[in-house]
Design a protein around this motif. Structure first.
Motif, PDB file in Angstrom:
ATOM      1  N   ARG A 136       0.833  -1.198   0.000  1.00 24.23           N
ATOM      2  CA  ARG A 136       0.000   0.000   0.000  1.00 24.23           C
ATOM      3  C   ARG A 136       0.874   1.256   0.000  1.00 24.23           C
ATOM      4  O   ARG A 136       0.606   2.201  -0.737  1.00 24.23           O
ATOM      5  CB  ARG A 136      -0.886  -0.043   1.240  1.00 24.23           C
ATOM      6  N   ALA A 137       1.939   1.248   0.826  1.00 26.66           N
ATOM      7  CA  ALA A 137       2.843   2.406   0.862  1.00 26.66           C
ATOM      8  C   ALA A 137       3.528   2.587  -0.486  1.00 26.66           C
ATOM      9  O   ALA A 137       3.685   3.706  -0.977  1.00 26.66           O
ATOM     10  CB  ALA A 137       3.878   2.239   1.968  1.00 26.66           C
ATOM     11  N   LEU A 140       0.974   4.087  -2.827  1.00 25.51           N
ATOM     12  CA  LEU A 140       0.775   5.515  -2.556  1.00 25.51           C
ATOM     13  C   LEU A 140       1.941   6.338  -3.075  1.00 25.51           C
ATOM     14  O   LEU A 140       1.762   7.412  -3.646  1.00 25.51           O
ATOM     15  CB  LEU A 140       0.614   5.749  -1.049  1.00 25.51           C
ATOM     16  N   VAL A 205       2.888  -0.808  16.227  1.00 24.20           N
ATOM     17  CA  VAL A 205       1.857   0.059  15.659  1.00 24.20           C
ATOM     18  C   VAL A 205       2.392   1.474  15.490  1.00 24.20           C
ATOM     19  O   VAL A 205       2.029   2.188  14.563  1.00 24.20           O
ATOM     20  CB  VAL A 205       0.608   0.065  16.570  1.00 24.20           C
ATOM     21  N   ARG A 206       3.304   1.864  16.401  1.00 26.48           N
ATOM     22  CA  ARG A 206       3.840   3.218  16.386  1.00 26.48           C
ATOM     23  C   ARG A 206       4.724   3.425  15.166  1.00 26.48           C
ATOM     24  O   ARG A 206       5.545   2.585  14.834  1.00 26.48           O
ATOM     25  CB  ARG A 206       4.688   3.435  17.642  1.00 26.48           C
ATOM     26  N   GLN A 207       4.568   4.568  14.534  1.00 20.74           N
ATOM     27  CA  GLN A 207       5.401   4.865  13.379  1.00 20.74           C
ATOM     28  C   GLN A 207       6.804   5.289  13.800  1.00 20.74           C
ATOM     29  O   GLN A 207       7.737   5.228  13.013  1.00 20.74           O
ATOM     30  CB  GLN A 207       4.747   5.935  12.509  1.00 20.74           C
TER      31      GLN A 207
ATOM     32  N   VAL B  20      -0.717   5.599  16.849  1.00 20.33           N
ATOM     33  CA  VAL B  20       0.045   5.331  15.626  1.00 20.33           C
ATOM     34  C   VAL B  20       1.088   6.412  15.370  1.00 20.33           C
ATOM     35  O   VAL B  20       2.221   6.116  14.999  1.00 20.33           O
ATOM     36  CB  VAL B  20      -0.903   5.197  14.415  1.00 20.33           C
ATOM     37  N   SER B  46       4.239   9.065   3.925  1.00 20.49           N
ATOM     38  CA  SER B  46       3.496   8.070   3.149  1.00 20.49           C
ATOM     39  C   SER B  46       3.543   6.681   3.788  1.00 20.49           C
ATOM     40  O   SER B  46       2.569   5.929   3.729  1.00 20.49           O
ATOM     41  CB  SER B  46       3.995   8.012   1.705  1.00 20.49           C
ATOM     42  N   MET B  47       4.671   6.357   4.445  1.00 18.21           N
ATOM     43  CA  MET B  47       4.723   5.064   5.134  1.00 18.21           C
ATOM     44  C   MET B  47       3.776   5.080   6.335  1.00 18.21           C
ATOM     45  O   MET B  47       3.100   4.094   6.632  1.00 18.21           O
ATOM     46  CB  MET B  47       6.160   4.776   5.596  1.00 18.21           C
ATOM     47  N   ALA B  48       3.711   6.226   7.029  1.00 16.04           N
ATOM     48  CA  ALA B  48       2.812   6.343   8.178  1.00 16.04           C
ATOM     49  C   ALA B  48       1.359   6.277   7.727  1.00 16.04           C
ATOM     50  O   ALA B  48       0.508   5.729   8.422  1.00 16.04           O
ATOM     51  CB  ALA B  48       3.085   7.644   8.938  1.00 16.04           C
ATOM     52  N   VAL B  49       1.072   6.825   6.531  1.00 15.36           N
ATOM     53  CA  VAL B  49      -0.294   6.746   6.005  1.00 15.36           C
ATOM     54  C   VAL B  49      -0.688   5.281   5.820  1.00 15.36           C
ATOM     55  O   VAL B  49      -1.765   4.845   6.239  1.00 15.36           O
ATOM     56  CB  VAL B  49      -0.413   7.510   4.667  1.00 15.36           C
ATOM     57  N   ALA B  50       0.215   4.493   5.212  1.00 11.22           N
ATOM     58  CA  ALA B  50      -0.075   3.067   5.004  1.00 11.22           C
ATOM     59  C   ALA B  50      -0.228   2.362   6.349  1.00 11.22           C
ATOM     60  O   ALA B  50      -1.118   1.514   6.523  1.00 11.22           O
ATOM     61  CB  ALA B  50       1.035   2.419   4.183  1.00 11.22           C
ATOM     62  N   GLY B  51       0.621   2.713   7.315  1.00 11.92           N
ATOM     63  CA  GLY B  51       0.515   2.113   8.649  1.00 11.92           C
ATOM     64  C   GLY B  51      -0.784   2.501   9.332  1.00 11.92           C
ATOM     65  O   GLY B  51      -1.414   1.682  10.007  1.00 11.92           O
ATOM     66  N   LEU B  52      -1.207   3.754   9.127  1.00 11.62           N
ATOM     67  CA  LEU B  52      -2.454   4.232   9.728  1.00 11.62           C
ATOM     68  C   LEU B  52      -3.648   3.483   9.130  1.00 11.62           C
ATOM     69  O   LEU B  52      -4.555   3.063   9.859  1.00 11.62           O
ATOM     70  CB  LEU B  52      -2.595   5.738   9.505  1.00 11.62           C
ATOM     71  N   PHE B  53      -3.645   3.299   7.806  1.00 10.03           N
ATOM     72  CA  PHE B  53      -4.754   2.565   7.176  1.00 10.03           C
ATOM     73  C   PHE B  53      -4.833   1.137   7.728  1.00 10.03           C
ATOM     74  O   PHE B  53      -5.915   0.634   8.008  1.00 10.03           O
ATOM     75  CB  PHE B  53      -4.593   2.534   5.656  1.00 10.03           C
ATOM     76  N   THR B  54      -3.689   0.498   7.870  1.00  9.81           N
ATOM     77  CA  THR B  54      -3.676  -0.867   8.405  1.00  9.81           C
ATOM     78  C   THR B  54      -4.197  -0.895   9.842  1.00  9.81           C
ATOM     79  O   THR B  54      -4.975  -1.777  10.222  1.00  9.81           O
ATOM     80  CB  THR B  54      -2.245  -1.427   8.364  1.00  9.81           C
TER      81      THR B  54
END
Lengths: 229, 91
Positions: A136-137, A140, A205-207, B20, B46-54
């Motif tokens: 997905r990343a 995007l 879960v944390r970015q 997140v 953009s990586m955080a966006v994908a992580g947030l969606f998941t």
């Protein structure tokens, strides 16, 4: 002192004469737990928590070893050459070298843990669940470059030619292997996060990496309790 | 469009964003429906966006179709909240 975490070299398959590093605690000999970390970025985010789990276990007299998966962390090997089979072979070799009695696998690590060792899998995930946010990343990012690449198209490309996902140069074998892979531990019981009742978010879960002291303590306590049962 | 969004959903979504993205609870609590997200929060790359969606899928138990994922979804906190509510059958 018993709780000290020490780096130690071990003869990992594919690593050449110098081997690879693992983080080791020496504490008692009742049990030695091989920790198989999560895959990709989740490994970095979980690392501080895993070190905390090792310290808690050592305090309770349980030894632990945390190897790097080949191509990850301090590993000298090429990430692009890795596959689930290569990681599993390395973890089986680590279990043998360190005489592990149990395994603790986290998340995608459950896909490559030695299948016959008894132990635990914390919040295990399928290979498709590992791939989904990565694809997905990438999708995007492609869209931001005005290229059209759906996650499905990227998966197909990755399975046949390999693909860079979140900065990791994944070989075709790794992506093809992750697609459809399920945790296959025979002796390992799955632990859901909710089973542990620890406050705060799971570190993966944390970015941004952050410690998770409550979760580390609860997980170590569960392992110690199970070993004593 | 009249929406009845449960307060618990609003609280859950704020908590998830805080978890997140590593925001303080106070910062997440300060979001209004107009608070811009993507492009405004430095934490949200953009990586955080994908992580947030998941994380949204895991937390709220739905699956995002790829054609639902676009920039509008994360334009404001209100847009994201309305989307999650719709996916959950509210409003």
């Amino acid at each position: 002192m018993a709780e000290a975490l020490a780096p130690m070299r071990w003869p990992c398959p594919g690593a050449g004469a110098d081997g690879e590093w693992a983080l080791v605690t020496q504490s008692g000999d009742a049990a030695r737990v091989l920790i198989v970390p999560p895959l990709f970025d989740e490994m970095n985010r979980a690392r501080a928590m895993l070190a905390a789990v090792m310290r808690h276990l050592a305090t309770a007299g349980v030894a632990a070893v945390l190897p790097d998966l080949p191509g990850c962390g301090e590993s000298v090997q090429d990430f692009a050459a890795q596959s689930l089979n290569a990681w599993r072979a390395a973890m089986i070799a680590a279990a043998r070298h360190f005489a592990a009695s149990h395994v603790l696998a986290l998340r995608g690590g459950a896909l490559v843990a030695p299948p016959t060792l008894p132990g635990w899998a914390l919040a295990p995930v399928s290979g498709d669940a590992v791939l989904r946010p990565l694809l997905r990343a990438a999708s995007l990012a492609a869209r931001a470059r005005n290229e059209d690449a759906s996650p499905a198209a990227l998966l197909e490309q990755g399975r046949t030619q390999g693909l860079v996902l979140a900065g990791y140069p994944c070989g075709a074998a790794l992506i093809a292997g992750l697609h459809g892979a399920l945790p296959a531990g025979e002796g390992q019981q799955a632990i859901a996060l909710s089973d542990l009742g620890a406050a705060g978010p799971a570190p993966w879960v944390r970015q941004e990496p952050a410690p998770a002291p409550a979760l580390a303590q609860a997980l170590a306590a569960r392992i110690v309790a199970d070993l004593a049962a | 469009m009249s929406e009845t969004i449960p307060a618990s959903l609003d609280a859950d979504l704020r908590a998830l964003l805080a978890d997140v993205l590593g925001l303080t609870p106070a910062r997440a609590a300060g979001f209004t429906v107009q608070t811009p997200l993507f492009g405004a929060l430095p934490e949200l790359d953009s990586m955080a966006v994908a992580g947030l969606f998941t994380a949204l899928e895991d937390r709220f138990g739905f699956v995002l179709e790829e054609d639902e994922i676009d920039g509008d979804l994360l334009e404001t906190y209100g847009a994201l909240l309305a989307f999650v509510a719709r996916k959950q059958g509210h409003g």
